[in-house]
Design an enzyme around this catalytic site. Structure first.
Site, PDB file in Angstrom:
ATOM      1  N   THR A 243       0.742  -1.370  -0.085  1.00  0.00           N
ATOM      2  CA  THR A 243       0.004   0.009   0.089  1.00  0.00           C
ATOM      3  C   THR A 243       0.829   1.227   0.081  1.00  0.00           C
ATOM      4  O   THR A 243       0.537   2.370  -0.456  1.00  0.00           O
ATOM      5  CB  THR A 243      -1.042  -0.027   1.245  1.00  0.00           C
ATOM      6  OG1 THR A 243      -0.138  -0.007   2.286  1.00  0.00           O
ATOM      7  CG2 THR A 243      -1.913  -1.075   1.097  1.00  0.00           C
TER       8      THR A 243
ATOM      9  N   GLN B 131       1.994 -12.784   0.350  1.00  0.00           N
ATOM     10  CA  GLN B 131       0.940 -12.762  -0.170  1.00  0.00           C
ATOM     11  C   GLN B 131       0.498 -12.203  -1.227  1.00  0.00           C
ATOM     12  O   GLN B 131      -0.461 -12.110  -1.776  1.00  0.00           O
ATOM     13  CB  GLN B 131       0.006 -12.684   0.972  1.00  0.00           C
ATOM     14  CG  GLN B 131      -0.051 -13.535   2.344  1.00  0.00           C
ATOM     15  CD  GLN B 131      -0.709 -13.072   3.394  1.00  0.00           C
ATOM     16  OE1 GLN B 131      -0.243 -12.025   4.281  1.00  0.00           O
ATOM     17  NE2 GLN B 131      -1.978 -13.676   3.653  1.00  0.00           N
TER      18      GLN B 131
ATOM     19  N   VAL C 274       0.826 -10.442  -4.969  1.00  0.00           N
ATOM     20  CA  VAL C 274       0.899 -10.588  -6.468  1.00  0.00           C
ATOM     21  C   VAL C 274       1.577  -9.699  -7.403  1.00  0.00           C
ATOM     22  O   VAL C 274       1.645  -9.769  -8.526  1.00  0.00           O
ATOM     23  CB  VAL C 274      -0.242 -11.179  -6.717  1.00  0.00           C
ATOM     24  CG1 VAL C 274      -0.942 -12.452  -6.087  1.00  0.00           C
ATOM     25  CG2 VAL C 274      -1.324  -9.898  -7.002  1.00  0.00           C
TER      26      VAL C 274
ATOM     27  N   HIS D   6       0.141 -16.772  -3.170  1.00  0.00           N
ATOM     28  CA  HIS D   6      -1.009 -16.473  -3.883  1.00  0.00           C
ATOM     29  C   HIS D   6      -0.944 -16.040  -5.412  1.00  0.00           C
ATOM     30  O   HIS D   6      -1.778 -15.611  -5.940  1.00  0.00           O
ATOM     31  CB  HIS D   6      -1.725 -15.142  -3.223  1.00  0.00           C
ATOM     32  CG  HIS D   6      -2.243 -15.350  -1.926  1.00  0.00           C
ATOM     33  ND1 HIS D   6      -2.659 -14.336  -1.081  1.00  0.00           N
ATOM     34  CD2 HIS D   6      -2.526 -16.560  -1.216  1.00  0.00           C
ATOM     35  CE1 HIS D   6      -3.066 -14.729  -0.133  1.00  0.00           C
ATOM     36  NE2 HIS D   6      -2.995 -16.106   0.255  1.00  0.00           N
TER      37      HIS D   6
ATOM     38  N   CYS E 146      -6.068 -19.156 -24.532  1.00  0.00           N
ATOM     39  CA  CYS E 146      -4.702 -20.044 -24.471  1.00  0.00           C
ATOM     40  C   CYS E 146      -4.338 -20.225 -25.981  1.00  0.00           C
ATOM     41  O   CYS E 146      -5.132 -20.690 -26.607  1.00  0.00           O
ATOM     42  CB  CYS E 146      -5.215 -21.351 -23.875  1.00  0.00           C
ATOM     43  SG  CYS E 146      -3.785 -22.312 -23.865  1.00  0.00           S
TER      44      CYS E 146
ATOM     45  N   CYS F   9      -4.619 -24.291 -26.530  1.00  0.00           N
ATOM     46  CA  CYS F   9      -5.909 -25.141 -26.746  1.00  0.00           C
ATOM     47  C   CYS F   9      -7.186 -24.221 -26.926  1.00  0.00           C
ATOM     48  O   CYS F   9      -8.175 -24.685 -27.188  1.00  0.00           O
ATOM     49  CB  CYS F   9      -6.025 -26.070 -25.422  1.00  0.00           C
ATOM     50  SG  CYS F   9      -6.443 -25.008 -23.838  1.00  0.00           S
TER      51      CYS F   9
END
Length: 254
Positions: A26, A99, A101, A117, A146, A149
């Site tokens: 933050t 935690q 990302v 995470h 993707c 696929c």
């Protein structure tokens, strides 16, 4: 005095393990769930950060993550990230379990980072598991698919309704169990299974120190609790340990 006590603990029990949460980021301008005026006020996490929501309304979910990525685009590592990288370089820290990302620990120079995470640096296929750089996924908006696929891609983070990556949480548990000191920075220690990591350290004979704005369920069992900003406290820690701020360039490969 509390920062000097933290420095004593680090000296006595090095190398320690650090667990970081949203509170360290933050200070880089990245809002958490509780930040007033942030994007989380505009979106219900159960609707946009849930794996079932991705399958049900993938365009809406990716719309939200595009905004989140925009919010991350201008963010830079702060003093807290930089201090932890210096502490690792000096042998005081064995690893950072995070935690978050956002990849800011790596950009600041931390090398041993366990992302429990996941990470917004990549997207992954919900069917075959292929991972692609996030910039490639963003180039396929509004609905990234993707390249192998054709199924929907998901942000490379752990969404509500998903289990944490086994390899990451097992590594985090092993590090916590072996830590002479687990230093928690910017986490309220409310989200499991990560919130149980202090118990691993205490069971192994290690000590717990917490730097966080507000209380946590583990405060009564901690050797030291500092209710203060992460960046200021960690920069004070490096000063108390006699380190000189490094002028080495930060990594940008994120």
């Amino acid at each position: 005095m509390s920062v000097h006590r933290l420095a004593e603990l680090v000296r006595e029990r090095r190398p320690c393990v650090v667990l970081t949460g949203a509170g360290i980021s933050t200070e880089s301008g990245i809002p958490d769930f509780r930040t007033a005026g942030g994007i989380w006020e505009q979106y219900d996490p159960s609707e946009v950060a849930n794996i079932d929501a991705l399958r049900r309304e993938p365009v809406k979910v990716w719309e939200f993550y595009a905004l989140r990525l925009d919010a991350l685009a201008g963010a830079e590592p702060n003093d807290g990230h930089g201090a932890l990288a210096e502490l690792e370089e000096q042998g005081c820290i064995r690893a950072v379990v995070t935690q978050n990302v956002d990849g800011l620990h790596q950009r600041a120079g931390s090398r041993e980072v366990v992302e429990v995470h996941g990470s917004l640096r990549e997207a992954e296929c919900i069917h075959c598991g292929v991972r692609v750089p996030m910039e490639d996924a963003v180039g396929l908006l509004p609905l990234p698919s993707c390249p192998e696929c054709g199924e929907i891609l998901k942000p490379g983070v752990v969404m509500f309704g998903e289990l944490l990556p086994a390899h990451a949480i097992e590594r985090a548990q092993a590090l916590a169990a072996e830590a002479g000191l687990l230093l928690v920075v910017g986490s309220s220690l409310e989200v499991h299974p990560v919130a149980a990591l202090p118990g691993e350290t205490l069971a192994g004979g290690g000590a717990l120190a917490i730097v966080n704005r507000g209380g946590t369920p583990w405060d009564s069992r901690a050797e030291l609790v500092i209710d203060a900003a992460a960046g200021e406290t960690l920069r004070g820690l490096t000063a108390a340990l006699g380190m000189v701020g490094s002028d080495r360039p930060r990594r940008s490969d994120g």
